[in-house]
Design an enzyme around this catalytic site. Sequence first.
Site, PDB file in Angstrom:
ATOM      1  N   LEU A 169       0.927  -1.253   0.014  1.00  0.00           N
ATOM      2  CA  LEU A 169       0.384  -0.144   0.238  1.00  0.00           C
ATOM      3  C   LEU A 169       1.072   0.978  -0.183  1.00  0.00           C
ATOM      4  O   LEU A 169       1.678   1.480   0.303  1.00  0.00           O
ATOM      5  CB  LEU A 169      -1.003  -0.255   1.764  1.00  0.00           C
ATOM      6  CG  LEU A 169      -2.314   0.827   1.014  1.00  0.00           C
ATOM      7  CD1 LEU A 169      -3.170   0.220   0.282  1.00  0.00           C
ATOM      8  CD2 LEU A 169      -2.404   0.713   2.390  1.00  0.00           C
ATOM      9  N   HIS A 170       0.346   2.166  -0.488  1.00  0.00           N
ATOM     10  CA  HIS A 170       1.630   3.389  -0.918  1.00  0.00           C
ATOM     11  C   HIS A 170       1.332   4.460  -1.376  1.00  0.00           C
ATOM     12  O   HIS A 170       1.191   5.938  -1.121  1.00  0.00           O
ATOM     13  CB  HIS A 170       2.787   2.815  -1.587  1.00  0.00           C
ATOM     14  CG  HIS A 170       2.779   2.956  -2.918  1.00  0.00           C
ATOM     15  ND1 HIS A 170       2.670   2.025  -3.966  1.00  0.00           N
ATOM     16  CD2 HIS A 170       3.092   4.309  -3.700  1.00  0.00           C
ATOM     17  CE1 HIS A 170       3.072   2.798  -5.336  1.00  0.00           C
ATOM     18  NE2 HIS A 170       3.423   3.477  -5.016  1.00  0.00           N
ATOM     19  N   ARG A 171      -0.418   4.787  -2.424  1.00  0.00           N
ATOM     20  CA  ARG A 171      -1.329   5.865  -2.851  1.00  0.00           C
ATOM     21  C   ARG A 171      -1.379   6.314  -1.979  1.00  0.00           C
ATOM     22  O   ARG A 171      -2.115   6.521  -0.703  1.00  0.00           O
ATOM     23  CB  ARG A 171      -1.878   4.865  -4.139  1.00  0.00           C
ATOM     24  CG  ARG A 171      -2.301   4.128  -5.111  1.00  0.00           C
ATOM     25  CD  ARG A 171      -1.239   4.596  -6.214  1.00  0.00           C
ATOM     26  NE  ARG A 171      -0.393   4.030  -7.024  1.00  0.00           N
ATOM     27  CZ  ARG A 171       0.491   4.630  -7.629  1.00  0.00           C
ATOM     28  NH1 ARG A 171       0.388   5.377  -8.411  1.00  0.00           N
ATOM     29  NH2 ARG A 171       1.213   3.106  -8.666  1.00  0.00           N
TER      30      ARG A 171
END
Length: 365
Positions: free
Chosen positions: A212-214
């Site tokens: 998860l990084h957005r």
Amino acid sequence: MKKILTIVGARPQFIKANILSIQLEKYFNEILVHTGQHYDNDMSDIFFDELKMKKPKYNLGVGSNSHAKQTAEIMIKLEGVIEDEDPDAILVYGDTNSTLAGALVAAKMNIPIFHVEGGIRTHCKDMPEEQNRILTDHLSDLIFISTSNNLEDAISEGLQSRSYVVGDIMYDSLKYYTALVENNDFLSMLSELKPLYNAERKDIKEYYLFTLHRPENTDSIDKIKKILDIINQLVTPAIFSVHPRIKNIIKEIYKNYKKIYFVQPLSYLQTLYFSKKAKKIVTDSGGLHKEAYLHGIPCVTLLRGGWSETAHDGWNHFVNIEHLKEAINNNDVKWDSPREEFGDGNATKKIVDIMLEYFQRSKEC
Ligand code: UD1
């Protein structure tokens, strides 16, 4: 030998540049510039070491900042490098701020621009990556395109004469490096993952690989908690490769999630290995959901846009948080459905041939 200045800055670009360099160096003098957009060891050096990659001649050391400042700082520093090196072309990858900054500086200095992984459009113009892709493609002299869908988008913007479908460069890399690790012992690979904050190592056999990084998924602790609550309720545990962007938030809450194994960012070889063995991949990464598809592992992607080619026959579900749980529990994948949209894993050779032809043509003009 023509001189090519390759500009990279973010994690996936190191991997793409590495596999293309192997072909490029047979015919070109390649100089590598690292903008410093990614700088943590786990986000940068580890890839150069693990892949025994050509070392950058320049590191611009720009680090993190607002989009405008980061892009501007790369531009200012890169201008000096281009003046010193006087390359015959610059090569940029994908859709990061490093990509756009490289293309803008080269365009202003009248240096030909070659763009690998061009043509992609999500039609979500509020996303920085979409802005970066559109602008870079329109400044490029050669656009190397992964799929026929992407070519249609490029044609609709009048880019046909500069566009070449070569297949996906990540496929070249994935084929080569997966073969090196896929038979490794599972328990010893698991023991090499670095737990985050001494998170307890889980006794994992079957698992989801999760990333998860957005910004749209991570810009509030409530959103992160909502996603982790869902992952934590699943029957199968998850290995979560944590992007540094959210590691401070994770520090506050990780103890509440017993089914999730929180680890520092996986290296490339670890990513390939744990992707290939996963029950399913759950991610918001533009690259990882495509790699899931290339591996033949079902995926759930928390992303607007993305590689629509991956979504047929249950291979990948693009969802928002509301539909995340349902999509992860959905096992409707048609296992015998072909996955051929990304070419044959020989993109690097095609790219180099087209570059050679380009310089041949320019000599004749
Ligand atoms: C960038 C790209 C994205 C790509 C991703 C690949 C842009 C606009 N986005 O996203 O398209 O999918 O790389 O990984 O270029 N940080 C660290 N250490 C690092 C790097 C980042 O702590 O080494 C943290 C910083 O808080 C930084 C944040 O992560 O502000 C975001 O980093 P940034 O490079 O702006 O974007 P990514 O989310 O990594």
